[in-house]
Motif scaffolding. Structure first.
Motif, short mmCIF file in Angstrom:
data_model
loop_
_atom_site.label_atom_id
_atom_site.label_comp_id
_atom_site.label_asym_id
_atom_site.label_seq_id
_atom_site.Cartn_x
_atom_site.Cartn_y
_atom_site.Cartn_z
N SER A 178 0.74 -1.02 -0.06
CA SER A 178 0.11 0.23 -0.04
C SER A 178 0.78 1.33 -0.14
CB SER A 178 -0.82 -0.16 1.20
OG SER A 178 -0.15 -0.09 2.15
N THR A 179 2.08 1.29 -0.04
CA THR A 179 2.94 2.28 -0.28
C THR A 179 4.15 2.22 -1.26
OG1 THR A 179 4.54 1.31 1.16
CG2 THR A 179 2.88 2.52 2.33
N GLU A 180 4.45 3.50 -1.71
CA GLU A 180 5.64 3.57 -2.54
C GLU A 180 6.73 4.36 -1.82
OE1 GLU A 180 5.42 4.29 -6.58
OE2 GLU A 180 3.72 3.32 -6.87
N THR A 181 8.03 4.33 -2.04
CA THR A 181 9.03 5.02 -1.44
C THR A 181 9.40 6.25 -2.33
OG1 THR A 181 9.86 3.33 -0.08
CG2 THR A 181 11.40 5.19 -0.50
N VAL A 182 9.79 7.34 -2.03
CA VAL A 182 10.39 8.54 -2.58
C VAL A 182 11.77 9.08 -1.91
CG1 VAL A 182 9.88 10.84 -3.99
CG2 VAL A 182 7.99 9.05 -3.59
N ILE A 183 12.58 8.78 -2.45
CA ILE A 183 13.82 9.35 -1.79
C ILE A 183 14.27 10.52 -2.24
CG2 ILE A 183 16.35 8.93 -1.66
CD1 ILE A 183 15.83 5.87 -2.21
N TRP A 184 14.55 11.51 -1.43
CA TRP A 184 15.07 12.99 -1.66
C TRP A 184 16.54 13.10 -1.17
CZ3 TRP A 184 13.44 17.86 1.52
CH2 TRP A 184 13.91 18.73 0.88
N ALA A 185 17.12 13.47 -2.15
CA ALA A 185 18.63 13.48 -2.07
C ALA A 185 19.46 14.79 -2.64
CB ALA A 185 19.34 12.35 -2.87
N ARG A 186 20.51 15.09 -2.08
CA ARG A 186 21.21 16.31 -2.61
C ARG A 186 22.75 15.69 -3.02
NH1 ARG A 186 21.62 19.35 3.42
NH2 ARG A 186 22.61 17.52 4.44
N LYS A 187 23.22 16.72 -3.88
CA LYS A 187 25.12 16.61 -3.93
C LYS A 187 25.73 16.68 -2.67
CE LYS A 187 25.42 18.04 -8.88
NZ LYS A 187 26.19 18.94 -9.43
N VAL A 188 26.82 15.78 -2.82
CA VAL A 188 27.92 15.86 -1.77
C VAL A 188 29.00 16.43 -2.54
CG1 VAL A 188 29.55 14.66 -0.38
CG2 VAL A 188 27.34 14.04 -0.55
N ILE A 189 29.16 17.97 -2.19
CA ILE A 189 30.20 18.74 -3.02
C ILE A 189 31.79 18.36 -2.47
CG2 ILE A 189 30.94 21.06 -3.50
CD1 ILE A 189 27.76 20.47 -4.26
N SER A 190 31.89 18.03 -1.22
CA SER A 190 33.14 17.46 -0.74
C SER A 190 32.96 16.58 0.36
CB SER A 190 34.17 18.64 -0.68
OG SER A 190 33.86 19.61 0.36
N LYS A 191 33.97 16.06 0.90
CA LYS A 191 34.09 15.30 2.15
C LYS A 191 33.33 15.99 3.30
CE LYS A 191 37.66 12.05 1.02
NZ LYS A 191 38.99 11.63 1.45
N LYS A 192 33.59 17.38 3.28
CA LYS A 192 33.01 18.28 4.53
C LYS A 192 31.88 19.06 3.97
CE LYS A 192 37.65 18.54 6.72
NZ LYS A 192 38.60 19.22 7.09
N LYS A 193 31.43 18.95 2.64
CA LYS A 193 30.30 19.94 2.23
C LYS A 193 29.28 19.45 1.48
CE LYS A 193 29.67 24.27 -0.27
NZ LYS A 193 30.35 25.39 -1.01
N LYS A 194 28.16 19.43 1.82
CA LYS A 194 26.95 19.04 0.96
C LYS A 194 26.07 20.25 0.52
CE LYS A 194 26.27 15.16 4.25
NZ LYS A 194 25.67 14.49 5.49
N GLY A 195 25.66 19.83 -0.55
CA GLY A 195 24.90 21.03 -1.27
C GLY A 195 23.66 21.60 -0.53
N ASN A 196 23.73 23.00 -0.65
CA ASN A 196 22.61 23.69 -0.17
C ASN A 196 21.32 23.86 -0.58
OD1 ASN A 196 21.73 25.70 1.84
ND2 ASN A 196 22.38 27.53 0.94
N HIS A 197 20.75 22.83 -0.49
CA HIS A 197 19.37 22.50 -1.18
C HIS A 197 18.18 23.41 -0.67
CE1 HIS A 197 18.72 20.33 2.52
NE2 HIS A 197 17.59 20.04 2.30
N CYS A 198 17.22 23.47 -1.51
CA CYS A 198 16.12 24.28 -1.18
C CYS A 198 15.16 23.72 -0.59
CB CYS A 198 15.60 24.88 -2.62
SG CYS A 198 13.97 25.83 -2.53
N PHE A 199 14.62 24.01 0.47
CA PHE A 199 13.35 23.46 1.27
C PHE A 199 12.56 24.49 1.75
CE2 PHE A 199 11.91 21.27 5.19
CZ PHE A 199 10.81 20.79 4.67
N ASN A 200 11.39 24.70 1.19
CA ASN A 200 10.25 25.58 1.50
C ASN A 200 9.57 25.10 2.89
OD1 ASN A 200 11.05 27.32 -0.67
ND2 ASN A 200 9.90 25.96 -2.01
#
Length: 256
Positions: A135-157
């Motif tokens: 009765s379900t489906e999964t939706v994965i939300w992901a962002r880029k890993v820019i470097s080992k210490k930095k992840k993308g500053n994704h938009c979230f409203n």
């Protein structure tokens, strides 16, 4: 082949691996993808009270785990190239493929933000009676890993989502209906997603004017949602019949 191309909407009929090569690097703000589930293996399901085959087409035929991972890594890698550093990717699926997708995302340099569970209030019954009803489906939300210490500053409203949820934090389980009869008036696609799902995803993670890409366009739900919400859209679809279906839907909605 270009089915339609203007400032806000582009629809291509062809192999996503070929067309993705032609899209400019870091030009897309969000990707939504509903890739093949790889579940067309001769099984049965239930639709409108009748026993039906689960087979959806040769594009959905089962692959080995190794083949699935190779396929998923390839298209995810190509989507990563066209995605802005602060962009994000959403991928939907069932247990047949979603776990391979999760591994592929991490191997290709993405960090998972959320694991959304889309709960369907009216799922098809389980005919075999040998497991729980799906009765379900999964939706994965992901962002880029820019470097080992930095992840993308994704938009979230965040505030918009909170407002839509009676001023409470929105959780990662979404109770949303299957596509309505109106959404299928122009024809049917076996894995069509409801507009309500795409509207929420696009409103949550993009701004007006952003560019949204769907490498597995299907019946065009992502494009209809994107343009209706004042975003720009790029859709890629291998099957000509589904490009035609998308065009009919776009016409019915008054978008073209």
């Amino acid at each position: 082949m270009e089915y339609i191309k203007n400032d806000n909407l582009k629809l291509y009929n062809g192999d996503c691996f070929e067309i993705l090569k032609k899209i400019k690097s870091k030009s897309v703000n969000m990707v939504f993808a509903d890739p093949p589930y790889f579940l067309s293996n001769g099984g049965i399901s239930c639709h409108s009270g009748k026993q039906v085959s689960v087979n959806k087409g040769d594009w959905d035929e089962g692959l080995s785990p190794e083949e699935k991972l190779k396929f998923n890594r390839r298209w995810i890698r190509m989507c990563k190239r066209v995605l802005t550093d602060d962009g994000s990717i959403w991928i939907s699926g069932t247990y047949h493929n979603i776990y391979s997708i999760g591994v592929a995302l991490e191997l290709e340099g993405f960090s998972i933000i959320n694991n959304i569970t889309w709960q369907k209030p009216n799922p098809a019954p389980n005919l075999a009676c040998r497991c729980f009803t799906h009765s379900t489906e999964t939706v994965i939300w992901a962002r880029k890993v820019i470097s080992k210490k930095k992840k993308g500053n994704h938009c979230f409203n965040y505030l918009d989502m909170k407002e839509q949820n009676n001023n409470k934090q929105m959780k990662d389980v979404w109770l949303l209906p299957l596509p309505s009869k109106k959404e299928k008036l122009s024809g049917k696609h076996p894995t069509q997603k409801p507009l309500s799902l795409l509207n929420r995803i696009i409103q949550a993670s993009t701004k007006e004017g952003d560019v949204i890409l769907d490498p597995f366009n299907g019946s065009g739900t992502t494009g209809i949602s994107a343009v209706s919400l004042n975003r720009k859209y790029i859709g890629i679809e291998r099957e000509k019949e589904y490009c035609e279906l998308t065009m009919k839907r776009l016409e019915m909605e008054g978008i073209i």
